[in-house]
Design a protein around this motif. Structure first.
Motif: not given
Length: 251
Positions: A21-22, A24, A92, A143-145, A148
């Motif tokens: 999810d870039w 996010a 990002r 960081d979420v992305a 992932q």
């Protein structure tokens, strides 16, 4: 080695790959973001941004088998996918791809001139220590992305390491104590090269030097143990089949 199994593995691994999810929300302090960008730039170059293939001067002999060539093509296609993911991560975090780095140029020079056997060993060591790097980013990165992306790459790298294990196991030779020690030391050497260039990023996120080297030693030891286990199992199967071969010969 069961080439058909590994061709199926790499083909299946192209499926079910959720894109990070870039978009996010991004909330990384500058003291973390800056060294992370420098680190990701180098990995983007190494994981497909450069010559994403075997480059040893004598690679032709290794690639003359069509199944092996297909496997190598699939393997490096995943490395190119890692370069794409890392490129998106750079966007990002405000970084840009780079064209060269001293450690990458040295690594490619050694791979090219020292032959395909050396190149395969060097790439295996790189896969193992890089996997440790991504595991630390996943463990400590907030960081979420980023997490992932690391999950996807770790999934691929784990498969690459297993592929190399099968390749070595198919040769029917275990890794003895002396060779096992040398293999671990080479792994620590490869890890040190990585750590020199990427320590600031990992430490900025909360990783430690001790944790990095401990995980490398653990993963190298696990690899050696599993190669020896595979060779032993293959030998046991051959021994069990031997009486059937004798009976089938008419004796």
């Amino acid at each position: 080695m069961n080439n058909t199994h590994w061709i199926r593995h790499f083909t299946r691994n192209q499926l079910r790959r959720p894109e990070p999810d870039w978009a996010a929300p991004l909330d990384l302090p500058e003291k973390v973001r800056r060294p992370l960008v420098k680190s990701l730039e180098q990995f983007q170059l190494g994981d497909g941004g450069g010559p994403a293939y075997l480059i040893a001067h004598d690679r032709g002999g290794f690639l003359k088998d069509e199944a092996i060539k297909e496997l190598v093509d699939l393997w490096f296609r995943e490395e190119e996918e890692h370069a794409r993911l890392l490129g998106d991560a750079l966007k990002r975090f405000g970084g840009t791809p780079i064209d060269d780095h001293w450690s990458f140029s040295l690594f490619c020079g050694l791979r090219k001139h020292l032959g395909v056997r050396f190149e395969l060993t060097a790439l295996l060591l790189t896969e193992i220590v890089s996997n440790v790097y991504y595991k630390m980013l996943h463990r400590h990165g907030r960081d979420v992305a980023l997490r992932q992306m690391c999950r996807l790459i770790i999934r691929d790298e784990t498969g690459h390491i297993a592929f190399h294990r099968a390749r070595l196991g198919a040769e029917g030779k275990g890794i003895g104590v002396l060779k096992g020690l040398m293999f671990r030391l080479l792994g620590l050497g490869a890890g040190t090269t990585l750590w020199v260039n990427h320590r600031k990023a990992v430490v900025a996120m909360g990783g430690t030097t001790f944790g990095f080297y401990r995980t490398i030693w653990k993963d190298m030891s696990r690899f050696v143990g599993r190669v020896n286990r595979d060779v032993k199992r293959a030998g046991t199967k051959e021994t069990r089949r031997a009486p059937e071969l004798v009976c089938g010969s008419g004796l």
